[in-house]
Design a protein around this motif. Structure first.
Motif, PDB file in Angstrom:
ATOM      1  N   LEU A  23     -13.363  -7.010  -8.750  1.00 52.10           N
ATOM      2  CA  LEU A  23     -13.630  -8.333  -8.188  1.00 52.10           C
ATOM      3  C   LEU A  23     -14.871  -8.967  -8.792  1.00 52.10           C
ATOM      4  CD1 LEU A  23     -12.785  -7.738  -4.397  1.00 52.10           C
ATOM      5  CD2 LEU A  23     -11.277  -8.479  -6.262  1.00 52.10           C
ATOM      6  N   SER A  24     -15.808  -8.157  -9.265  1.00 56.86           N
ATOM      7  CA  SER A  24     -17.001  -8.712  -9.906  1.00 56.86           C
ATOM      8  C   SER A  24     -16.657  -9.332 -11.251  1.00 56.86           C
ATOM      9  CB  SER A  24     -18.062  -7.619 -10.080  1.00 56.86           C
ATOM     10  OG  SER A  24     -18.484  -7.120  -8.835  1.00 56.86           O
ATOM     11  N   ASP A  25     -15.870  -8.610 -12.041  1.00 51.64           N
ATOM     12  CA  ASP A  25     -15.461  -9.125 -13.352  1.00 51.64           C
ATOM     13  C   ASP A  25     -14.277 -10.079 -13.256  1.00 51.64           C
ATOM     14  OD1 ASP A  25     -17.443  -7.619 -14.482  1.00 51.64           O
ATOM     15  OD2 ASP A  25     -16.109  -6.022 -15.178  1.00 51.64           O
ATOM     16  N   ARG A  26     -13.587 -10.030 -12.102  1.00 51.69           N
ATOM     17  CA  ARG A  26     -12.376 -10.843 -11.885  1.00 51.69           C
ATOM     18  C   ARG A  26     -11.322 -10.543 -12.951  1.00 51.69           C
ATOM     19  NH1 ARG A  26     -15.724 -16.182  -9.656  1.00 51.69           N
ATOM     20  NH2 ARG A  26     -16.673 -14.969  -7.974  1.00 51.69           N
ATOM     21  N   THR A  27     -11.063  -9.237 -13.057  1.00 52.91           N
ATOM     22  CA  THR A  27     -10.064  -8.758 -14.005  1.00 52.91           C
ATOM     23  C   THR A  27      -9.190  -7.711 -13.338  1.00 52.91           C
ATOM     24  OG1 THR A  27     -11.535  -7.006 -14.819  1.00 52.91           O
ATOM     25  CG2 THR A  27     -11.539  -9.102 -16.030  1.00 52.91           C
ATOM     26  N   VAL A  28      -7.992  -7.518 -13.878  1.00 62.81           N
ATOM     27  CA  VAL A  28      -7.144  -6.389 -13.519  1.00 62.81           C
ATOM     28  C   VAL A  28      -6.881  -5.606 -14.801  1.00 62.81           C
ATOM     29  CG1 VAL A  28      -5.064  -7.827 -13.702  1.00 62.81           C
ATOM     30  CG2 VAL A  28      -4.946  -5.616 -12.544  1.00 62.81           C
ATOM     31  N   THR A  29      -7.124  -4.303 -14.742  1.00 59.65           N
ATOM     32  CA  THR A  29      -6.896  -3.438 -15.895  1.00 59.65           C
ATOM     33  C   THR A  29      -5.672  -2.580 -15.635  1.00 59.65           C
ATOM     34  OG1 THR A  29      -9.242  -3.362 -16.459  1.00 59.65           O
ATOM     35  CG2 THR A  29      -7.841  -1.644 -17.383  1.00 59.65           C
ATOM     36  N   LEU A  30      -4.657  -2.748 -16.459  1.00 60.60           N
ATOM     37  CA  LEU A  30      -3.444  -1.951 -16.379  1.00 60.60           C
ATOM     38  C   LEU A  30      -3.567  -0.777 -17.351  1.00 60.60           C
ATOM     39  CD1 LEU A  30      -0.414  -1.333 -15.808  1.00 60.60           C
ATOM     40  CD2 LEU A  30       0.128  -3.004 -17.614  1.00 60.60           C
ATOM     41  N   PRO A  41     -11.468 -12.895   1.556  1.00 58.80           N
ATOM     42  CA  PRO A  41     -11.649 -12.021   0.390  1.00 58.80           C
ATOM     43  C   PRO A  41     -10.474 -11.073   0.164  1.00 58.80           C
ATOM     44  CG  PRO A  41     -12.957 -11.248   2.238  1.00 58.80           C
ATOM     45  CD  PRO A  41     -12.393 -12.567   2.658  1.00 58.80           C
ATOM     46  N   THR A  42     -10.305 -10.685  -1.082  1.00 56.40           N
ATOM     47  CA  THR A  42      -9.336  -9.644  -1.419  1.00 56.40           C
ATOM     48  C   THR A  42      -9.813  -8.320  -0.830  1.00 56.40           C
ATOM     49  OG1 THR A  42      -8.813 -10.775  -3.488  1.00 56.40           O
ATOM     50  CG2 THR A  42      -8.177  -8.454  -3.314  1.00 56.40           C
ATOM     51  N   PRO A  43      -8.982  -7.616  -0.063  1.00 52.28           N
ATOM     52  CA  PRO A  43      -9.439  -6.354   0.541  1.00 52.28           C
ATOM     53  C   PRO A  43      -9.715  -5.284  -0.509  1.00 52.28           C
ATOM     54  CG  PRO A  43      -7.107  -6.726   0.960  1.00 52.28           C
ATOM     55  CD  PRO A  43      -7.624  -7.976   0.360  1.00 52.28           C
ATOM     56  N   LEU A  44     -10.636  -4.394  -0.185  1.00 51.31           N
ATOM     57  CA  LEU A  44     -11.095  -3.351  -1.105  1.00 51.31           C
ATOM     58  C   LEU A  44     -10.418  -2.016  -0.810  1.00 51.31           C
ATOM     59  CD1 LEU A  44     -14.920  -4.133  -0.884  1.00 51.31           C
ATOM     60  CD2 LEU A  44     -13.417  -4.713  -2.807  1.00 51.31           C
ATOM     61  N   GLY A  45     -10.478  -1.116  -1.798  1.00 50.17           N
ATOM     62  CA  GLY A  45     -10.041   0.254  -1.585  1.00 50.17           C
ATOM     63  C   GLY A  45      -8.855   0.655  -2.430  1.00 50.17           C
ATOM     64  N   VAL A  46      -8.371   1.862  -2.157  1.00 48.20           N
ATOM     65  CA  VAL A  46      -7.212   2.408  -2.864  1.00 48.20           C
ATOM     66  C   VAL A  46      -5.941   2.014  -2.135  1.00 48.20           C
ATOM     67  CG1 VAL A  46      -6.011   4.544  -3.509  1.00 48.20           C
ATOM     68  CG2 VAL A  46      -8.477   4.334  -3.870  1.00 48.20           C
ATOM     69  N   THR A  47      -4.981   1.505  -2.878  1.00 37.31           N
ATOM     70  CA  THR A  47      -3.684   1.162  -2.333  1.00 37.31           C
ATOM     71  C   THR A  47      -2.623   1.537  -3.363  1.00 37.31           C
ATOM     72  OG1 THR A  47      -2.374  -0.618  -1.307  1.00 37.31           O
ATOM     73  CG2 THR A  47      -3.844  -1.246  -3.112  1.00 37.31           C
ATOM     74  N   GLN A  48      -1.442   0.954  -3.271  1.00 37.46           N
ATOM     75  CA  GLN A  48      -0.362   1.272  -4.190  1.00 37.46           C
ATOM     76  C   GLN A  48       0.527   0.056  -4.385  1.00 37.46           C
ATOM     77  OE1 GLN A  48       2.231   4.239  -2.344  1.00 37.46           O
ATOM     78  NE2 GLN A  48       2.239   3.098  -0.427  1.00 37.46           N
ATOM     79  N   VAL A  49       1.284   0.065  -5.464  1.00 32.79           N
ATOM     80  CA  VAL A  49       2.338  -0.928  -5.622  1.00 32.79           C
ATOM     81  C   VAL A  49       3.397  -0.646  -4.559  1.00 32.79           C
ATOM     82  CG1 VAL A  49       4.159  -1.789  -7.128  1.00 32.79           C
ATOM     83  CG2 VAL A  49       1.919  -1.234  -8.089  1.00 32.79           C
ATOM     84  N   PHE A  50       3.745  -1.668  -3.811  1.00 33.13           N
ATOM     85  CA  PHE A  50       4.742  -1.557  -2.755  1.00 33.13           C
ATOM     86  C   PHE A  50       6.124  -1.907  -3.300  1.00 33.13           C
ATOM     87  CE2 PHE A  50       6.283  -4.612   0.760  1.00 33.13           C
ATOM     88  CZ  PHE A  50       7.315  -3.779   1.127  1.00 33.13           C
ATOM     89  N   THR A  51       6.239  -3.045  -3.964  1.00 33.06           N
ATOM     90  CA  THR A  51       7.486  -3.437  -4.602  1.00 33.06           C
ATOM     91  C   THR A  51       7.220  -4.628  -5.510  1.00 33.06           C
ATOM     92  OG1 THR A  51       9.827  -3.961  -4.225  1.00 33.06           O
ATOM     93  CG2 THR A  51       8.222  -5.066  -2.814  1.00 33.06           C
ATOM     94  N   VAL A  52       8.104  -4.863  -6.452  1.00 27.03           N
ATOM     95  CA  VAL A  52       8.073  -6.056  -7.290  1.00 27.03           C
ATOM     96  C   VAL A  52       9.319  -6.855  -6.937  1.00 27.03           C
ATOM     97  CG1 VAL A  52       8.035  -6.974  -9.641  1.00 27.03           C
ATOM     98  CG2 VAL A  52       6.884  -4.803  -9.127  1.00 27.03           C
ATOM     99  N   PRO A  94      -0.709   3.852  -8.294  1.00 26.83           N
ATOM    100  CA  PRO A  94      -1.970   3.656  -7.579  1.00 26.83           C
ATOM    101  C   PRO A  94      -2.704   2.400  -8.035  1.00 26.83           C
ATOM    102  CG  PRO A  94      -2.207   5.378  -9.204  1.00 26.83           C
ATOM    103  CD  PRO A  94      -0.752   5.025  -9.185  1.00 26.83           C
ATOM    104  N   VAL A  95      -3.401   1.790  -7.071  1.00 28.42           N
ATOM    105  CA  VAL A  95      -4.164   0.579  -7.321  1.00 28.42           C
ATOM    106  C   VAL A  95      -5.543   0.746  -6.686  1.00 28.42           C
ATOM    107  CG1 VAL A  95      -4.309  -1.924  -7.000  1.00 28.42           C
ATOM    108  CG2 VAL A  95      -2.071  -0.829  -7.312  1.00 28.42           C
ATOM    109  N   LEU A  96      -6.581   0.449  -7.434  1.00 27.63           N
ATOM    110  CA  LEU A  96      -7.940   0.458  -6.895  1.00 27.63           C
ATOM    111  C   LEU A  96      -8.492  -0.945  -6.970  1.00 27.63           C
ATOM    112  CD1 LEU A  96     -10.628   1.742  -5.950  1.00 27.63           C
ATOM    113  CD2 LEU A  96     -11.154   2.170  -8.354  1.00 27.63           C
ATOM    114  N   ILE A  97      -8.977  -1.451  -5.840  1.00 28.64           N
ATOM    115  CA  ILE A  97      -9.657  -2.749  -5.809  1.00 28.64           C
ATOM    116  C   ILE A  97     -11.124  -2.475  -5.463  1.00 28.64           C
ATOM    117  CG2 ILE A  97      -9.750  -5.035  -4.762  1.00 28.64           C
ATOM    118  CD1 ILE A  97      -6.813  -4.717  -4.025  1.00 28.64           C
ATOM    119  N   LYS A  98     -12.013  -2.867  -6.381  1.00 29.34           N
ATOM    120  CA  LYS A  98     -13.429  -2.561  -6.215  1.00 29.34           C
ATOM    121  C   LYS A  98     -14.268  -3.806  -6.464  1.00 29.34           C
ATOM    122  CE  LYS A  98     -14.208  -1.112 -11.034  1.00 29.34           C
ATOM    123  NZ  LYS A  98     -14.722  -0.033 -11.903  1.00 29.34           N
ATOM    124  N   GLU A  99     -15.496  -3.745  -5.952  1.00 25.32           N
ATOM    125  CA  GLU A  99     -16.436  -4.856  -6.155  1.00 25.32           C
ATOM    126  C   GLU A  99     -17.140  -4.729  -7.498  1.00 25.32           C
ATOM    127  OE1 GLU A  99     -17.931  -6.332  -1.867  1.00 25.32           O
ATOM    128  OE2 GLU A  99     -18.637  -4.320  -2.425  1.00 25.32           O
TER     129      GLU A  99
END
Length: 291
Positions: free
Chosen positions: A183-190, A210-221, A286-291
């Motif tokens: 969220l600080s860099d405003r990027t997503v790294t795949l 705000p976008t919530p923080l923490g470890v989550t997962q892809v649920f569906t596309v 797995p997905v990590l959302i961090k500050e």
């Protein structure tokens, strides 16, 4: 008294003393039959029957009667919350069910009844869940959707709900892909399974949503009414009970404007060309959302 009589009396006395001494010694030491004849406060293992160890008695339940999660519903309060801020230490695994519906326990203990059931497919996707922990008998997975509480009631309990499934009811496989949203860099790294990476600019949640923080997962596309094709995550807003007239506030990656800015309701917006990098992600990544 004759000398001979005195000698016999002396011999008899010596023999009597010897016999008494021997009796006392055996009484203190115990004779050859003492252990068999004397009572014992702790019987020897061979003297008592072997007791079979009782197996834990599994609690009864009806699988059909167990609730299943809803995207706009509340999950059972007994389920644990998992608050992680890193992907380090996770097994790097995802679990798929082997049956159409399987039970979920609040803790790995068959003597207690399960509290939830997970199904083998949802929202155009085969079920697959991020593994948080596993052992020979049990696998802890992140629940794919639903909330632990409403944001207006307890925002700290909205996300991170997990549960335990029996190891013999899932297939666990390696999962080397990941998304890291900074969220600080405003990027997503795949990060792909072969280790190659793409860093993509995104718009993030506004300060009030705000976008919530923490470890989550892809649920569906899947296709969504308001956002088009979207990569939904297993977490929801921690500031909104719902938006767009719904009773949920799912967080997703989708096409939209404002890359590099904090302007959304919590979702991550990408350009159309960058979003194409994400459309083949499977549930359980797995997905990590961090500050």
């Amino acid at each position: 008294m004759s000398q001979r009589l005195r000698a016999w009396i002396w011999v008899a006395g010596v023999v009597a003393v010897a016999l008494v001494g021997t009796a006392v010694w055996f009484g203190l030491r115990g004779g050859p039959d003492a252990a068999e004849a004397a009572p014992s406060s702790s019987p020897s293992p061979s003297a008592s029957p072997t007791l079979a160890r009782a197996e834990p008695q599994a609690a009864g339940y009806s699988l059909a009667a167990l609730p299943t999660p809803d995207i706009d519903g509340m999950l059972p309060r007994e389920l644990p919350l998992t608050k992680l801020d890193t992907l380090d230490g996770l097994p790097g695994k995802a679990a798929q069910p082997t049956k159409g519906r399987i039970p979920v326990w609040a803790e790995p203990d068959v003597t207690k009844a399960p509290v939830l059931a997970l199904e083998s497919d949802y929202y155009d996707a085969d079920a697959r869940w991020l593994v948080l922990e596993q052992n020979e008998s049990w696998v802890e997975v992140l629940i794919p959707y639903g909330r632990g509480a409403l944001p207006s009631d307890d925002p700290a309990k909205v996300n991170g709900v997990s549960g335990w499934v029996a190891a013999d009811q899932v297939v666990v496989e390696d999962e080397n892909r990941s998304l890291v949203i900074d969220l600080s860099d405003r990027t997503v790294t795949l990060t792909r399974g072969d280790g190659t990476k793409d860093e993509l600019p995104v718009a993030i949640g506004a300060p009030e949503t705000p976008t919530p923080l923490g470890v989550t997962q892809v649920f569906t596309v899947t296709e969504a009414v308001n956002t088009g094709m979207s990569v939904f995550l297993s977490l929801q807003s921690e500031s909104l009970d719902g938006f767009y007239g719904t009773d949920y506030a799912a967080t997703a990656l989708h096409v939209g404007e404002g890359q590099g800015q904090a302007v959304s309701n919590g979702c991550l917006r990408l350009t159309p060309s960058d979003f194409e990098h994400l459309t083949d992600l499977d549930p359980g990544v797995p997905v990590l959302i961090k500050e």
